[in-house]
Design a protein around this motif. Structure first.
Motif, PDB file in Angstrom:
ATOM      1  N   ARG A  49      -8.798   1.968 -27.719  1.00  0.00           N
ATOM      2  CA  ARG A  49      -7.840   3.331 -28.690  1.00  0.00           C
ATOM      3  C   ARG A  49      -6.454   4.002 -27.468  1.00  0.00           C
ATOM      4  N   VAL A  50      -5.500   4.104 -28.469  1.00  0.00           N
ATOM      5  CA  VAL A  50      -4.675   4.507 -27.829  1.00  0.00           C
ATOM      6  C   VAL A  50      -4.026   6.558 -28.132  1.00  0.00           C
ATOM      7  N   VAL A  51      -4.223   6.987 -26.934  1.00  0.00           N
ATOM      8  CA  VAL A  51      -3.749   8.095 -26.875  1.00  0.00           C
ATOM      9  C   VAL A  51      -2.683   8.669 -27.097  1.00  0.00           C
ATOM     10  N   GLU A  52      -1.680   9.853 -28.019  1.00  0.00           N
ATOM     11  CA  GLU A  52      -0.537   9.610 -28.375  1.00  0.00           C
ATOM     12  C   GLU A  52      -0.032  10.996 -27.653  1.00  0.00           C
ATOM     13  N   LEU A  53       0.321  10.746 -26.428  1.00  0.00           N
ATOM     14  CA  LEU A  53       1.543  12.412 -25.690  1.00  0.00           C
ATOM     15  C   LEU A  53       2.743  12.260 -26.170  1.00  0.00           C
TER      16      LEU A  53
ATOM     17  N   ALA B  93       0.890  13.352 -16.451  1.00  0.00           N
ATOM     18  CA  ALA B  93       0.325  14.682 -15.279  1.00  0.00           C
ATOM     19  C   ALA B  93       1.256  15.769 -15.922  1.00  0.00           C
ATOM     20  N   GLN B  94       2.757  15.163 -16.339  1.00  0.00           N
ATOM     21  CA  GLN B  94       3.537  16.623 -16.644  1.00  0.00           C
ATOM     22  C   GLN B  94       3.434  17.351 -17.303  1.00  0.00           C
ATOM     23  N   MET B  95       2.255  16.813 -18.459  1.00  0.00           N
ATOM     24  CA  MET B  95       1.317  17.919 -19.643  1.00  0.00           C
ATOM     25  C   MET B  95       0.420  18.432 -18.745  1.00  0.00           C
ATOM     26  N   PHE B  96      -0.644  17.879 -17.900  1.00  0.00           N
ATOM     27  CA  PHE B  96      -1.197  18.483 -16.812  1.00  0.00           C
ATOM     28  C   PHE B  96      -0.361  19.576 -16.544  1.00  0.00           C
TER      29      PHE B  96
ATOM     30  N   TRP C  51      13.385  36.794 -33.891  1.00  0.00           N
ATOM     31  CA  TRP C  51      11.863  35.895 -33.728  1.00  0.00           C
ATOM     32  C   TRP C  51      12.305  34.248 -33.788  1.00  0.00           C
ATOM     33  N   VAL C  52      11.953  33.868 -33.038  1.00  0.00           N
ATOM     34  CA  VAL C  52      11.345  32.880 -32.781  1.00  0.00           C
ATOM     35  C   VAL C  52       9.601  32.314 -32.390  1.00  0.00           C
ATOM     36  N   TYR C  53       9.531  31.527 -33.586  1.00  0.00           N
ATOM     37  CA  TYR C  53       7.940  30.990 -33.814  1.00  0.00           C
ATOM     38  C   TYR C  53       7.736  29.370 -32.975  1.00  0.00           C
ATOM     39  N   TYR C  54       6.417  29.487 -32.462  1.00  0.00           N
ATOM     40  CA  TYR C  54       5.888  27.932 -31.576  1.00  0.00           C
ATOM     41  C   TYR C  54       4.874  27.707 -32.441  1.00  0.00           C
ATOM     42  N   ARG C  55       4.501  26.399 -31.762  1.00  0.00           N
ATOM     43  CA  ARG C  55       3.788  25.574 -32.948  1.00  0.00           C
ATOM     44  C   ARG C  55       3.312  24.281 -31.852  1.00  0.00           C
ATOM     45  N   VAL C  56       2.263  23.726 -31.980  1.00  0.00           N
ATOM     46  CA  VAL C  56       1.521  23.052 -31.397  1.00  0.00           C
ATOM     47  C   VAL C  56       1.837  21.697 -31.493  1.00  0.00           C
ATOM     48  N   GLU C  57       2.744  20.706 -31.505  1.00  0.00           N
ATOM     49  CA  GLU C  57       3.425  19.723 -31.405  1.00  0.00           C
ATOM     50  C   GLU C  57       2.199  18.533 -32.228  1.00  0.00           C
ATOM     51  N   PRO C  58       2.374  18.232 -33.374  1.00  0.00           N
ATOM     52  CA  PRO C  58       1.882  17.457 -33.877  1.00  0.00           C
ATOM     53  C   PRO C  58       1.585  16.671 -33.199  1.00  0.00           C
ATOM     54  N   GLY C  59      -0.731  16.802 -33.015  1.00  0.00           N
ATOM     55  CA  GLY C  59      -1.541  15.149 -32.452  1.00  0.00           C
ATOM     56  C   GLY C  59      -0.664  15.310 -30.911  1.00  0.00           C
ATOM     57  N   VAL C  60      -0.919  16.552 -30.080  1.00  0.00           N
ATOM     58  CA  VAL C  60      -1.383  16.599 -28.946  1.00  0.00           C
ATOM     59  C   VAL C  60      -2.613  17.090 -28.387  1.00  0.00           C
ATOM     60  N   LEU C  61      -3.333  18.231 -29.464  1.00  0.00           N
ATOM     61  CA  LEU C  61      -4.312  17.935 -29.274  1.00  0.00           C
ATOM     62  C   LEU C  61      -5.048  17.465 -29.403  1.00  0.00           C
ATOM     63  N   ALA C  62      -5.047  16.475 -30.205  1.00  0.00           N
ATOM     64  CA  ALA C  62      -6.636  15.396 -30.860  1.00  0.00           C
ATOM     65  C   ALA C  62      -6.137  13.867 -28.964  1.00  0.00           C
ATOM     66  N   ALA C  63      -4.784  14.154 -28.815  1.00  0.00           N
ATOM     67  CA  ALA C  63      -4.172  13.330 -27.834  1.00  0.00           C
ATOM     68  C   ALA C  63      -4.897  13.502 -26.622  1.00  0.00           C
ATOM     69  N   MET C  64      -4.622  15.233 -26.072  1.00  0.00           N
ATOM     70  CA  MET C  64      -5.932  15.757 -25.013  1.00  0.00           C
ATOM     71  C   MET C  64      -7.327  15.447 -25.058  1.00  0.00           C
ATOM     72  N   GLY C  65      -8.355  15.540 -26.198  1.00  0.00           N
ATOM     73  CA  GLY C  65      -9.324  15.636 -26.663  1.00  0.00           C
ATOM     74  C   GLY C  65      -9.585  13.992 -25.979  1.00  0.00           C
ATOM     75  N   GLN C  66      -8.746  13.002 -27.035  1.00  0.00           N
ATOM     76  CA  GLN C  66      -9.258  11.519 -26.933  1.00  0.00           C
ATOM     77  C   GLN C  66      -9.479  10.543 -25.188  1.00  0.00           C
ATOM     78  N   LEU C  67      -8.033  11.558 -24.859  1.00  0.00           N
ATOM     79  CA  LEU C  67      -7.725  11.058 -22.937  1.00  0.00           C
ATOM     80  C   LEU C  67      -9.007  11.734 -22.390  1.00  0.00           C
ATOM     81  N   LEU C  68      -9.344  13.222 -22.896  1.00  0.00           N
ATOM     82  CA  LEU C  68     -10.405  12.792 -21.502  1.00  0.00           C
ATOM     83  C   LEU C  68     -11.728  12.924 -22.296  1.00  0.00           C
ATOM     84  N   GLY C  69     -12.152  12.426 -23.298  1.00  0.00           N
ATOM     85  CA  GLY C  69     -13.276  11.845 -23.874  1.00  0.00           C
ATOM     86  C   GLY C  69     -13.822  11.009 -23.230  1.00  0.00           C
ATOM     87  N   ALA C  70     -15.136  11.027 -23.481  1.00  0.00           N
ATOM     88  CA  ALA C  70     -15.754   9.905 -22.608  1.00  0.00           C
ATOM     89  C   ALA C  70     -15.767   8.563 -24.385  1.00  0.00           C
ATOM     90  N   ALA C  71     -15.684   7.989 -23.154  1.00  0.00           N
ATOM     91  CA  ALA C  71     -15.426   6.022 -24.927  1.00  0.00           C
ATOM     92  C   ALA C  71     -17.176   6.020 -25.262  1.00  0.00           C
TER      93      ALA C  71
END
Length: 121
Positions: A5-9, A37-40, A99-119
């Protein structure tokens, strides 16, 4: 063909691209480790982590800076932290009027979960 599996960041305002498998599958390459590491590092500050959480959990998936600024620091400091999160590719923003509106980049939360998830075993 690999079952790996490949994680997207997304890092440094680049589009989300394949990064790396879950940490339990194989050691990261030097490039993968640098990007991850840049993300973390961006999330390593409690105020930034809180701001990221406020945006990620906000109704509709986006938050106006006016709704997330009460994190115990000054407005210029909030802006600095939001910029760091954007530079790490974790957030995107859009100006609407004053005003400025912020949104989490698509796929970031899923990628972080996959990266840290156990195989899967």
């Amino acid at each position: 063909m690999s079952n790996q599996r490949v994680v997207e960041l997304s890092v440094l305002d680049e589009p989300v691209v394949p990064c790396c498998p879950p940490l339990t599958e194989r050691p990261l390459t030097a490039e993968e480790a640098e990007r991850t590491a840049q993300m973390f590092k961006a999330l390593g500050d409690p105020v930034r982590l809180r701001l990221f959480s406020l945006v990620a959990s906000h109704a509709g998936g986006e938050a106006c800076v006016c709704d997330i600024s009460d994190v115990g620091v000054s407005q210029p400091t909030v802006s600095h932290h939001l910029k760091k999160l954007k530079d790490a590719g974790l957030l995107s923003s859009e100006r609407r009027g004053t005003w400025v509106y912020y949104r989490v980049e698509p796929g970031v939360l899923a990628a972080m979960g996959q990266l840290l998830g156990a195989a899967a075993r």
